[in-house]
Motif scaffolding. Sequence first.
Motif, mmCIF file in Angstrom:
data_model
loop_
_atom_site.group_PDB
_atom_site.id
_atom_site.type_symbol
_atom_site.label_atom_id
_atom_site.label_comp_id
_atom_site.label_asym_id
_atom_site.label_seq_id
_atom_site.Cartn_x
_atom_site.Cartn_y
_atom_site.Cartn_z
ATOM 1 N N PRO A 308 2.187 12.482 9.997
ATOM 2 C CA PRO A 308 1.061 12.498 9.061
ATOM 3 C C PRO A 308 1.310 11.580 7.872
ATOM 4 O O PRO A 308 2.459 11.333 7.483
ATOM 5 C CB PRO A 308 0.994 13.966 8.615
ATOM 6 C CG PRO A 308 2.386 14.465 8.789
ATOM 7 C CD PRO A 308 2.923 13.754 9.999
ATOM 8 N N GLN A 309 0.224 11.096 7.295
ATOM 9 C CA GLN A 309 0.318 10.213 6.134
ATOM 10 C C GLN A 309 -0.478 10.812 4.984
ATOM 11 O O GLN A 309 -1.643 11.175 5.140
ATOM 12 C CB GLN A 309 -0.229 8.829 6.483
ATOM 13 C CG GLN A 309 -0.103 7.814 5.371
ATOM 14 C CD GLN A 309 -0.644 6.461 5.790
ATOM 15 O OE1 GLN A 309 -1.820 6.185 5.642
ATOM 16 N NE2 GLN A 309 0.230 5.622 6.339
ATOM 17 N N LEU A 310 0.166 10.927 3.844
ATOM 18 C CA LEU A 310 -0.475 11.371 2.614
ATOM 19 C C LEU A 310 -0.259 10.288 1.572
ATOM 20 O O LEU A 310 0.870 10.032 1.147
ATOM 21 C CB LEU A 310 0.127 12.705 2.144
ATOM 22 C CG LEU A 310 -0.269 13.199 0.749
ATOM 23 C CD1 LEU A 310 -1.772 13.393 0.630
ATOM 24 C CD2 LEU A 310 0.471 14.491 0.410
ATOM 25 N N THR A 317 -7.191 9.702 -2.652
ATOM 26 C CA THR A 317 -6.179 10.333 -1.809
ATOM 27 C C THR A 317 -6.599 10.171 -0.363
ATOM 28 O O THR A 317 -7.742 10.443 -0.001
ATOM 29 C CB THR A 317 -6.037 11.832 -2.139
ATOM 30 O OG1 THR A 317 -5.604 11.975 -3.490
ATOM 31 C CG2 THR A 317 -5.029 12.491 -1.210
ATOM 32 N N ARG A 318 -5.665 9.710 0.467
ATOM 33 C CA ARG A 318 -5.911 9.601 1.907
ATOM 34 C C ARG A 318 -4.962 10.541 2.652
ATOM 35 O O ARG A 318 -3.757 10.549 2.371
ATOM 36 C CB ARG A 318 -5.690 8.173 2.410
ATOM 37 C CG ARG A 318 -6.582 7.106 1.791
ATOM 38 C CD ARG A 318 -6.320 5.758 2.462
ATOM 39 N NE ARG A 318 -6.925 4.644 1.766
ATOM 40 C CZ ARG A 318 -8.161 4.195 1.976
ATOM 41 N NH1 ARG A 318 -8.915 4.796 2.886
ATOM 42 N NH2 ARG A 318 -8.625 3.163 1.305
ATOM 43 N N ILE A 319 -5.507 11.301 3.587
ATOM 44 C CA ILE A 319 -4.690 12.130 4.482
ATOM 45 C C ILE A 319 -5.155 11.839 5.898
ATOM 46 O O ILE A 319 -6.351 11.944 6.201
ATOM 47 C CB ILE A 319 -4.831 13.637 4.200
ATOM 48 C CG1 ILE A 319 -4.707 13.943 2.714
ATOM 49 C CG2 ILE A 319 -3.779 14.414 4.985
ATOM 50 C CD1 ILE A 319 -4.967 15.397 2.364
ATOM 51 N N ASN A 320 -4.225 11.486 6.764
ATOM 52 C CA ASN A 320 -4.617 11.156 8.135
ATOM 53 C C ASN A 320 -3.383 11.263 9.039
ATOM 54 O O ASN A 320 -2.271 11.505 8.598
ATOM 55 C CB ASN A 320 -5.205 9.739 8.204
ATOM 56 C CG ASN A 320 -6.280 9.614 9.271
ATOM 57 O OD1 ASN A 320 -6.123 10.123 10.391
ATOM 58 N ND2 ASN A 320 -7.384 8.956 8.943
ATOM 59 N N GLY A 321 -3.642 11.081 10.345
ATOM 60 C CA GLY A 321 -2.566 11.042 11.315
ATOM 61 C C GLY A 321 -1.918 12.379 11.593
ATOM 62 O O GLY A 321 -0.728 12.436 11.912
ATOM 63 N N LEU A 322 -2.684 13.468 11.525
ATOM 64 C CA LEU A 322 -2.092 14.783 11.781
ATOM 65 C C LEU A 322 -1.780 15.004 13.259
ATOM 66 O O LEU A 322 -1.121 15.977 13.612
ATOM 67 C CB LEU A 322 -3.005 15.899 11.257
ATOM 68 C CG LEU A 322 -2.749 16.289 9.800
ATOM 69 C CD1 LEU A 322 -3.028 15.118 8.852
ATOM 70 C CD2 LEU A 322 -3.603 17.486 9.414
ATOM 71 N N PHE A 323 -2.272 14.107 14.134
ATOM 72 C CA PHE A 323 -1.901 14.110 15.552
ATOM 73 C C PHE A 323 -2.173 15.492 16.139
ATOM 74 O O PHE A 323 -3.270 16.027 15.983
ATOM 75 C CB PHE A 323 -0.432 13.692 15.664
ATOM 76 C CG PHE A 323 0.077 13.431 17.055
ATOM 77 C CD1 PHE A 323 -0.747 12.944 18.058
ATOM 78 C CD2 PHE A 323 1.406 13.659 17.369
ATOM 79 C CE1 PHE A 323 -0.266 12.699 19.336
ATOM 80 C CE2 PHE A 323 1.908 13.418 18.637
ATOM 81 C CZ PHE A 323 1.067 12.934 19.615
#
Length: 347
Positions: A308-310, A317-323
């Motif tokens: 994940p990317q925070l 604020t970006r949050i992504n890639g929780l897969f």
Amino acid sequence: MSRVGIAGAGLLGRLLAWRLAAAGHEVQVFDPAASPDDRTPPQAAGWTAAGMLSPIAELETADLRTAQRGWRSLDLWARWLPQLSRQVHFRREGSLLLAHRGDAGSAQRLLAVLQAKAAGRADQPQPRPLSAAELAALEPAVHGPALAWLLPGEGQLHCVQAMQALAHEATGQGVRWHWRMPVQQVDAGRLDGQAFDHVFDVRGLGARPQLPVRGVRGELLWVQARGLVLHRPLRLLHPRWRVYLVPRPDDIVLVGATEVESEDRSPISVRSLLGLLSAAHSVLPELAEGRVLHMETNLRPALPDNLPQLQVASGLTRINGLFRHGWLLAPALVEEALAASGLREAA
């Protein structure tokens, strides 16, 4: 209080909206879906999930920080869910890792990976081997696997109930939802040019091309077997997949495969269907007379490293890639994001 814009009304968007609105912030959420209950493709990945909260098992492909965030999220789910006015099915009684005798080698290799990544840390519980009698006492419906381990402290929740309850609670707190409005451009303090004090980008695959996110296919079956009693999630080591079986209320078991490297959203193939059901039946023979109520596929957003990317900057604020870790990580990431952005969160 701040004026906050959120791009994306999936799990992260709903959690953020609720926590921020409950703290008194003015919150607006933008999403391409037609309504809070819209599950037509391409729907948010949070809808198509079994809701396994498995920080031990996920060490197979994740890092120690993911496990630590997972344990924090389990504590937050236990604290936050009772605050919702709509009930969400949540249990924390551990999960089971199962293997047939022919897959004993694969099981031992997996256990070695889990132990190595935990590195003897006292705060990271280890799988506990179960005898046949112990397995029968914990899950009488399980028959067939020769090997079993208990993964203590892991849990599960009902994702559909949670998605609906979070949207309902956020609405009650005054959140303004903008449905059928996908966000095309996210900048510091702006969503498609509209000004906010702070914005959150939690669009998943919708964040392309600003983020190098890809979709990883997941497949899920809902099987109802009247009279079947199952207390905790099961993971079966399988030559092709990691097959999981997750109990839901009303004698329903969710059967799925963790990941397929493809952005194909088409229905489940006959080959996948037969493989998943055959593997599930080899663990829970009572499923033989069950009824397949529902089948669905979806894409999980993943970044190149599958972590994940925070990203937090002034106004953005970006949050992504929780897969495949979305439900496991979302509360902890939301907590971190709000603290880092300086926005006061609800108690």
